[in-house]
Design a protein around this motif. Structure first.
Motif, short mmCIF file in Angstrom:
data_model
loop_
_atom_site.label_atom_id
_atom_site.label_comp_id
_atom_site.label_asym_id
_atom_site.label_seq_id
_atom_site.Cartn_x
_atom_site.Cartn_y
_atom_site.Cartn_z
N VAL A 48 0.90 -1.43 0.05
CA VAL A 48 -0.30 0.33 -0.37
C VAL A 48 0.85 1.11 0.35
CG1 VAL A 48 -2.19 -1.03 1.20
CG2 VAL A 48 -0.28 -0.68 2.66
N ARG A 49 2.10 1.31 0.65
CA ARG A 49 3.01 2.22 0.51
C ARG A 49 3.95 2.67 -0.78
NH1 ARG A 49 3.51 4.44 5.45
NH2 ARG A 49 2.21 2.89 6.96
N ARG A 50 3.51 0.92 -1.83
CA ARG A 50 4.62 1.51 -2.74
C ARG A 50 3.54 2.42 -4.07
NH1 ARG A 50 6.96 -4.07 -4.66
NH2 ARG A 50 8.00 -2.66 -6.95
N GLU A 51 4.43 2.69 -4.86
CA GLU A 51 3.85 2.92 -5.99
C GLU A 51 3.72 1.97 -7.32
OE1 GLU A 51 5.26 7.06 -7.70
OE2 GLU A 51 3.95 8.03 -5.59
N GLY A 52 3.44 1.52 -8.15
CA GLY A 52 3.29 1.14 -9.18
C GLY A 52 2.66 -0.13 -9.71
N GLY A 53 2.41 -1.27 -10.58
CA GLY A 53 2.11 -2.10 -10.76
C GLY A 53 0.64 -1.49 -11.52
N GLY A 54 -0.64 -2.65 -11.33
CA GLY A 54 -1.43 -2.05 -11.92
C GLY A 54 -2.70 -2.70 -12.00
N ALA A 55 -4.16 -2.55 -13.04
CA ALA A 55 -5.29 -3.29 -12.75
C ALA A 55 -5.58 -4.22 -13.63
CB ALA A 55 -6.00 -1.51 -12.55
N TYR A 56 -4.69 -5.34 -14.12
CA TYR A 56 -5.10 -5.81 -15.32
C TYR A 56 -5.46 -7.04 -14.13
CZ TYR A 56 -4.24 -9.60 -19.00
OH TYR A 56 -4.74 -11.02 -19.46
N MET A 84 -10.27 -4.40 -5.25
CA MET A 84 -9.84 -4.11 -5.66
C MET A 84 -9.31 -2.10 -4.16
SD MET A 84 -7.21 -2.23 -8.60
CE MET A 84 -5.31 -1.88 -8.24
N ILE A 85 -10.86 -1.68 -4.95
CA ILE A 85 -11.21 -0.21 -4.46
C ILE A 85 -10.78 -0.68 -2.91
CG2 ILE A 85 -12.25 1.24 -3.61
CD1 ILE A 85 -13.68 0.51 -6.83
N ASN A 86 -11.65 -1.67 -1.95
CA ASN A 86 -11.73 -2.12 -0.93
C ASN A 86 -10.46 -2.50 -0.21
OD1 ASN A 86 -13.96 -3.16 1.66
ND2 ASN A 86 -12.43 -5.05 0.95
N GLN A 87 -9.74 -3.12 -0.81
CA GLN A 87 -8.04 -3.37 -0.19
C GLN A 87 -7.76 -2.41 0.16
OE1 GLN A 87 -7.21 -5.82 0.20
NE2 GLN A 87 -5.48 -5.99 0.41
N ASP A 88 -7.60 -1.30 -0.50
CA ASP A 88 -6.57 0.45 -0.62
C ASP A 88 -7.21 1.51 0.16
OD1 ASP A 88 -4.41 -0.65 -1.41
OD2 ASP A 88 -4.67 -0.76 -3.75
N ARG A 89 -8.76 0.95 1.25
CA ARG A 89 -9.56 2.75 1.36
C ARG A 89 -8.97 2.41 2.38
NH1 ARG A 89 -13.10 0.49 4.39
NH2 ARG A 89 -14.25 -1.87 4.65
N THR A 90 -8.85 1.74 3.27
CA THR A 90 -8.39 1.75 4.80
C THR A 90 -7.17 2.64 4.54
OG1 THR A 90 -6.72 -0.60 4.78
CG2 THR A 90 -9.52 -0.64 5.05
N LEU A 96 -2.02 7.30 2.66
CA LEU A 96 -1.23 6.95 2.24
C LEU A 96 -1.59 7.41 0.58
CD1 LEU A 96 0.41 3.14 3.51
CD2 LEU A 96 0.86 6.04 4.04
N GLN A 97 -0.83 8.46 -0.43
CA GLN A 97 -1.18 8.81 -1.70
C GLN A 97 -0.96 7.73 -2.42
OE1 GLN A 97 -1.78 11.55 -2.05
NE2 GLN A 97 -2.44 11.31 -4.51
N PRO A 98 -0.38 6.53 -2.30
CA PRO A 98 -0.32 5.38 -3.48
C PRO A 98 -1.10 5.15 -2.84
CG PRO A 98 2.14 5.68 -2.56
CD PRO A 98 1.61 6.62 -1.89
N ALA A 99 -2.12 4.45 -2.41
CA ALA A 99 -2.84 3.51 -2.38
C ALA A 99 -4.42 4.68 -2.38
CB ALA A 99 -3.18 3.16 -0.39
#
Length: 306
Positions: A77-85, A259-265, A269-272
């Protein structure tokens, strides 16, 4: 010769003027117009606000090719990068399975209600059950499938179970919209087909359904839009995976809502936060693309008058 006398109605020397409106009627007309326009603007404001917020905060990651080609494997969650494929493919796969199961059942049910079962006890029973399904919350549908799929049969939590729950949510939407579209088909078309000796089943298949095809496709798209954003069935019936899994019968699957629910908490953090808004915008664009595709299919598939 008998003279032809033209009889004209007398109005006591006054001509009837229908060109204008009375003061009360004109005021009511203006008032109704203002209220309708105001209601439209009031309904449009939150829609534009939501779209602007999602687009302005979520378009950055969509401009990257990695967003469409990579998963979130190894990305914290603190890291940028990756995608949504992984989430995009999971959402499309589960929605496709849902449509393949729900659409034929809904269309056949609507055909039965309109063409065969008018006024019968069976039709009233089907209509009553559809009304009940319309009001069933998504979490109740998910718990029902959980009880049957996992508790009774002992199967694992997989993407196919999510599709079964979504079928219960999509079925009444498609059935009701298809039923209304079939009712709008003029009876003259059916009678003309019967007069030519065409059987009823072929009349339905070749005349009635193609005539209402545009409306049926619109109903299917409304049903897909209804289920593609559901989160409760995903949380209960399949776990979220950051890896790419295209098999709905094995293992956890990613999806845009989870995916939205995973990072909503971790929105602090800006990347999340960026991933949450971008996943939301991606989901909106998927529904929009499906609607545009359905419009094109309906336009080129309906019966055209010559």
């Amino acid at each position: 010769m008998t003279a032809i006398v033209e009889n004209k109605p007398a109005y006591d020397g006054k001509e009837l003027d229908l060109s204008g409106k009375s003061g009360a009627r004109a005021f009511k007309n203006v008032l109704a117009t203002v209220l309708i326009v105001a209601a439209f603007v009031i309904a449009l404001i939150p829609l534009i606000w939501i779209l602007w917020t999602v687009v302005s905060k979520g378009y950055h990651l969509l401009l990257s090719a990695d967003w469409w080609s990579q998963s979130q494997r190894g990305v914290t969650v603190r890291r940028e990068g990756g995608g949504a494929y992984h989430a995009i493919m999971g959402t499309l796969i589960m929605a496709l399975i849902t449509a393949v199961i729900a659409v034929p059942i809904a269309v056949l049910g609507a055909v039965y209600l309109v063409e065969y079962g008018k006024g019968t006890k069976a039709a009233r029973a089907v209509s009553f059950m559809v009304d009940i399904l319309t009001g069933v919350p998504s979490i109740v549908a998910a718990l029902f499938i959980y009880a049957v799929w996992i508790t009774i049969f002992g199967f694992n939590r997989v993407g196919f179970a999510v599709s079964l729950a979504l079928v219960l949510l999509m079925l009444p939407v498609v059935l009701r919209s298809t039923e209304e579209m079939l009712k709008l088909v003029p009876d003259e078309l059916r009678e003309a087909s019967y007069a030519l000796g065409v059987p009823k089943w072929k009349t339905i298949l070749k005349v009635v359904v193609p005539t209402a095809f545009g409306g049926i496709v619109t109903g299917v798209m409304l049903g897909l839009a209804r289920v593609m954003g559901e989160t409760a069935p995903l949380l209960i019936l399949v776990g979220y995976s950051k890896n790419i899994n295209l098999n709905p019968f094995d293992g956890f699957m990613g999806a845009l809502p989870t995916m939205i629910n995973q990072d909503r908490t971790e929105l602090a953090l800006q990347p999340a936060a960026d991933r949450v808004w971008s996943a939301a915008l991606t989901l909106i664009l998927l529904v929009l693309a499906l609607n545009l595709l359905a419009r094109l299919v309906a336009r080129f598939s309906t019966i055209k008058s010559k």
